[in-house]
Motif scaffolding. Structure first.
Motif, mmCIF file in Angstrom:
data_model
loop_
_atom_site.group_PDB
_atom_site.id
_atom_site.type_symbol
_atom_site.label_atom_id
_atom_site.label_comp_id
_atom_site.label_asym_id
_atom_site.label_seq_id
_atom_site.Cartn_x
_atom_site.Cartn_y
_atom_site.Cartn_z
ATOM 1 N N UNK A 102 -105.546 7.853 72.025
ATOM 2 C CA UNK A 102 -105.279 9.134 72.685
ATOM 3 C C UNK A 102 -106.267 9.330 73.833
ATOM 4 N N UNK A 103 -106.035 8.661 74.973
ATOM 5 C CA UNK A 103 -107.005 8.726 76.076
ATOM 6 C C UNK A 103 -107.268 10.145 76.579
ATOM 7 N N UNK A 104 -106.272 11.028 76.475
ATOM 8 C CA UNK A 104 -106.444 12.385 77.005
ATOM 9 C C UNK A 104 -107.399 13.233 76.175
ATOM 10 N N UNK A 105 -107.917 12.706 75.062
ATOM 11 C CA UNK A 105 -108.955 13.433 74.332
ATOM 12 C C UNK A 105 -110.174 13.674 75.213
ATOM 13 N N UNK A 106 -110.313 12.865 76.262
ATOM 14 C CA UNK A 106 -111.428 13.064 77.198
ATOM 15 C C UNK A 106 -111.323 14.405 77.926
ATOM 16 N N UNK A 107 -110.112 14.993 77.959
ATOM 17 C CA UNK A 107 -109.915 16.267 78.646
ATOM 18 C C UNK A 107 -110.265 17.462 77.763
ATOM 19 N N UNK A 108 -110.440 17.246 76.456
ATOM 20 C CA UNK A 108 -110.673 18.362 75.543
ATOM 21 C C UNK A 108 -112.085 18.912 75.718
ATOM 22 N N UNK A 109 -112.167 20.207 75.944
ATOM 23 C CA UNK A 109 -113.467 20.841 76.190
ATOM 24 C C UNK A 109 -114.249 21.046 74.900
ATOM 25 N N UNK A 110 -113.544 21.464 73.863
ATOM 26 C CA UNK A 110 -114.172 21.794 72.581
ATOM 27 C C UNK A 110 -115.203 22.908 72.806
ATOM 28 N N UNK A 111 -116.180 23.036 71.909
ATOM 29 C CA UNK A 111 -117.154 24.123 72.002
ATOM 30 C C UNK A 111 -118.135 23.947 73.142
ATOM 31 N N UNK A 112 -118.182 22.751 73.725
ATOM 32 C CA UNK A 112 -119.129 22.499 74.813
ATOM 33 C C UNK A 112 -118.706 23.256 76.070
ATOM 34 N N UNK A 113 -117.382 23.469 76.224
ATOM 35 C CA UNK A 113 -116.895 24.285 77.324
ATOM 36 C C UNK A 113 -116.626 23.549 78.608
ATOM 37 N N UNK A 114 -116.594 22.220 78.576
ATOM 38 C CA UNK A 114 -116.299 21.468 79.788
ATOM 39 C C UNK A 114 -115.600 20.169 79.414
ATOM 40 N N UNK A 115 -114.974 19.562 80.430
ATOM 41 C CA UNK A 115 -114.268 18.304 80.212
ATOM 42 C C UNK A 115 -115.213 17.291 79.574
ATOM 43 N N UNK A 116 -114.714 16.584 78.553
ATOM 44 C CA UNK A 116 -115.539 15.613 77.842
ATOM 45 C C UNK A 116 -116.337 16.220 76.708
ATOM 46 N N UNK A 121 -109.452 15.887 63.195
ATOM 47 C CA UNK A 121 -108.017 16.025 62.946
ATOM 48 C C UNK A 121 -107.430 17.165 63.768
ATOM 49 N N UNK A 122 -108.151 18.248 63.878
ATOM 50 C CA UNK A 122 -107.694 19.384 64.693
ATOM 51 C C UNK A 122 -107.364 18.934 66.108
ATOM 52 N N UNK A 123 -108.266 18.181 66.730
ATOM 53 C CA UNK A 123 -108.054 17.741 68.115
ATOM 54 C C UNK A 123 -106.966 16.682 68.220
ATOM 55 N N UNK A 140 -94.917 17.651 74.597
ATOM 56 C CA UNK A 140 -94.361 18.676 75.455
ATOM 57 C C UNK A 140 -94.488 20.086 74.934
ATOM 58 N N UNK A 141 -95.314 20.303 73.921
ATOM 59 C CA UNK A 141 -95.570 21.662 73.441
ATOM 60 C C UNK A 141 -97.068 21.906 73.511
ATOM 61 N N UNK A 142 -97.587 22.098 74.720
ATOM 62 C CA UNK A 142 -99.040 22.153 74.894
ATOM 63 C C UNK A 142 -99.679 23.311 74.153
ATOM 64 N N UNK A 143 -100.848 23.054 73.607
ATOM 65 C CA UNK A 143 -101.627 24.087 72.942
ATOM 66 C C UNK A 143 -103.100 23.763 73.125
ATOM 67 N N UNK A 144 -103.913 24.777 73.130
ATOM 68 C CA UNK A 144 -105.339 24.550 73.303
ATOM 69 C C UNK A 144 -106.173 25.145 72.198
#
Length: 721
Positions: free
Chosen positions: A55-69, A85-87, A97-101
């Motif tokens: 899942x290469x796009x996991x690099x886009x997840x901000x998580x609690x850090x608040x920024x890309x990566x 598992x959440x991410x 096609x059902x985006x969620x953040x």
């Protein structure tokens, strides 16, 4: 290292309404990590790399850090597998096609046990994503193969099966942007926008304003043309025919070339254009007969096909079609050329997510007819350089809204009004949409009810148009939200009694009240169900009723934890107490302080122009005041020091409160007071306790009912009513 056993999914629960996590629906899963509790991500050799490779796009997840990566940083530092598992699930939903953040994972009081939630617009889609995300994570942990595209496709198939179609989804999203609530009324695309008596309904691009007579007129192509012609709308000359021979006779009367099509078909099925010979006309009749009850032969209009969307008498979008051709190379068949030169376009696909459909010559009678007139079949091999017509005026997906001539706009809007449709897809053929039709011999060929919106939402070329918003604006005036006033009574102390008395007082103000509490479900003065109705489903029944102009709900802590609230926002939200934690061990609530997170949900959903009603005698309840978006009204049936101090401070700031002085209810606004009825007399008459009485009075006052009407209502209230 030996393989880890699967993370156990102990409990999976869909929270449909506002809950302890968020305002929106979520899927909550209780996880038992087992031995993985001792192995955060930085102690699982190679797992992080395998996960990011999948899942290469996991690099886009901000998580609690608040920024890309940010999430990758957490993986590297070490985070537990419930959080991972959440991410993973969120990313699979994004890919499908059902985006969620939104997602959260929290530990519980038990070792290795976690609660993980993520945003879930549809329960079945969410469960499917959880299932495949679970498998993917275990494969990454144990260094096993996993087919990510296959998993994404399974989730996408569930989206297609379970979620709204693109037209309905666009309308619902536009309603949500305007803070208009919605309720799905079936497994398809029938949706209620708004609540109770202020609701409107849509079914894809049809509304409860769409006339059944108008829809039937639109289905009858010949009748539609007759009505349009009588109003001066240019339409092609045509005749109904009943046999191939009649079709050819009509074609000669009208003048070649002609079009043959079913009188009541749709989506262009069975329509064959530009017919010039007897054989072609008779063959086209046979095809059209398969797609409708009658067949029309009509004048062929030169030009490109256009679809204009009319909403509420206004043209809001327009799209143009184009002819599809292939060029032979002397090697490939027509079918192979279509796949190589047309279907290879990434904008084409087999479902509604794509603006253009894939062409299948063998399954499309109109394509076959055009091929035969060119002396070809799908398996034929055209010579090198030969251009072959595949589809006439298909692919109506090139936006041309900004080019529509005002005269064309007027004629198209008139056509929709003549047929009687509030939302219509009007098809016309002309060479240049930026010029009047009469000057170029253009004409309207169809008026369609329930038009598809995808061509305007995702045009193959040009600017997407906000047609969902146009439909919502057509149904609701600018200031309307579709909401009825709702009162929510949360807690465990006297809540059913309070809810019933509040419903009675609102009823006396002239409203048709729906009530759901543990003593039953009422619609107006009728109890339609007995027994405990503190359920999400019962609340929805109230909100779906077209006669209800106000609603009152009793909400227990368990309801919030099990289902979420039945409504997204309310006019008045009350919290009576923080008791009852002993009965909620199943939800991992063990300390009284934890009740604050549960019951604050009721205050979190109070509208900005609404009011939170709080028991000042309970310090933890009174502290919820700072969380309320609207006004705060304190009440106290007891004259204790804590309540007196909280109310005094509140009144100094101009706030409102209901309290008891010398056995009388007092309505206080700032430093002014209005004396109400006797507490002891009212309690004796209505057979309820002082707390229930004062709380109900405070909620009714916050709702906007005058002290005088409240006093009269208490005198006429009967628990048996």
């Amino acid at each position: 290292m030996s393989k880890f056993e699967d993370i156990k999914l102990l409990r999976v629960n869909y929270l449909r309404g506002p809950n302890i996590w968020t305002y929106r629906s979520v899927l909550e899963t209780w996880l038992d990590l087992g031995k993985l509790e001792d192995f955060p991500s930085n102690k699982l050799p190679g797992c992080n790399d395998r996960l990011v490779a999948m899942l290469p796009a996991l690099t886009e997840h901000h998580c609690g850090v608040g920024e890309r990566g940010g999430f990758l940083q957490r993986l590297t530092e070490g985070t537990w597998c419930g959080h991972v598992l959440e991410h993973v699930v969120i990313e699979l939903l994004n890919l499908a096609g059902m985006p969620t953040g939104f997602g959260q994972t929290r530990s519980t009081s038990q070792h290795g046990l976690y609660r993980m939630v993520f945003r879930a617009r549809d329960e079945q889609v969410a469960r499917t994503a959880l299932e495949h995300g679970h498998r993917l994570l275990m494969a990454a942990i144990n260094d096993e193969p996993f087919d990510v595209p296959a998993a994404v496709e399974k989730i996408r198939e569930q989206v297609d099966d379970s979620y709204f179609g693109p037209s309905t989804a666009a309308i619902v999203a536009a309603a949500t942007d305007r803070r208009i609530p919605h309720i799905r009324l079936n497994d398809g695309n029938l949706v209620q926008l708004g609540h109770g008596a202020r609701q409107r309904r849509i079914w894809t691009a049809e509304t409860d304003r769409t006339s059944a007579i108008a829809e039937n007129i639109a289905c009858d192509k010949d009748l539609t043309k007759t009505l349009l012609k009588s109003c001066g709308v240019p339409v092609p000359e045509g005749q109904l025919v009943k046999s191939p021979a009649e079709a050819w006779e009509a074609a000669q009367d009208i003048g070649l070339p002609v079009v043959v099509k079913p009188s009541d078909g749709n989506h262009g099925r069975g329509v064959v254009l530009d017919l010039r010979t007897q054989a072609d006309v008779e063959a086209a009749y046979t095809l059209a007969e398969q797609h409708g009850s009658e067949v029309i032969v009509e004048q062929y209009i030169r030009g490109e096909e256009h679809r204009l969307l009319v909403v509420g008498g206004k043209v809001v979008a327009a799209a143009r079609g184009e002819t599809a051709w292939v060029t032979g190379d002397g090697r490939l068949t027509v079918n192979e050329l279509i796949d190589a030169q047309i279907n290879s376009d990434p904008r084409r696909g087999d479902n509604e997510d794509f603006p253009l459909a894939r062409l299948k010559a063998a399954e499309d009678g109109a394509i076959l007819s055009d091929l035969q007139r060119q002396g070809l079949m799908p398996a034929s091999v055209p010579g090198a350089g030969r251009k072959v017509l595949i589809q006439r005026n298909g692919n109506v997906a090139i936006d041309c809204t900004d080019h529509v001539h005002p005269e064309v706009d007027h004629v198209v809007s008139l056509a929709a009004r003549v047929v009687g449709l509030d939302i219509a897809g009007v098809d016309l053929v002309c060479e240049d949409i930026s010029k009047p039709l009469a000057a170029q011999g253009g004409a309207l060929v169809e008026v369609n009810a329930g038009p598809g919106l995808l061509m305007h939402l995702k045009p193959a070329e040009g600017t997407p148009r906000p047609v969902g918003r146009s439909i919502v604006d057509h149904l609701f005036a600018e200031h309307e939200t579709g909401r009825i006033p709702i009162v929510g009574v949360a807690g465990s102390r006297d809540t059913a009694t309070i809810a019933r008395l509040v419903a009675w007082l609102i009823h006396l103000s002239g409203r048709h009240v729906g009530l759901a509490c543990r003593e039953g479900l009422w619609l107006g003065s009728r109890r339609v169900e007995r027994g405990d109705c503190v359920r999400w489903e019962a609340g929805q029944r109230v909100l779906m009723n077209r006669e209800v102009t106000a609603a009152v709900f009793e909400n227990t802590p368990e309801l919030i934890l099990r289902d979420g609230l039945a409504y997204d926002r309310c006019q008045v939200g009350m919290v009576t107490d923080m008791d009852g934690v002993e009965a909620l061990a199943h939800y991992d609530l063990r300390e009284p302080e934890q009740m604050t997170k549960v019951l604050r949900t009721q205050i979190d959903v109070v509208l900005g122009d609404g009011a939170g009603v709080l028991n000042a005698a309970d310090a933890r309840v009174a502290e919820l005041a700072e969380l309320c978006d609207g006004e705060v009204v304190f009440y106290a049936a007891e004259d204790n020091a804590a309540a007196a101090a909280a109310i005094a401070e509140h009144r100094e700031k101009g706030g409102r409160a209901v309290l008891v002085r010398n056995d009388r209810i007092v309505f206080a606004t700032g430093l002014t007071k209005t004396i109400g009825p006797s507490v002891s007399a009212a309690c004796s008459h209505a057979r309820l306790g002082a707390h229930a009485l004062v709380a109900a009075v405070a909620a009714a006052w916050a709702f906007g009912i005058s002290p005088e009407l409240i006093a009269a209502g208490i005198e006429t209230y009967s628990p048996e009513a």
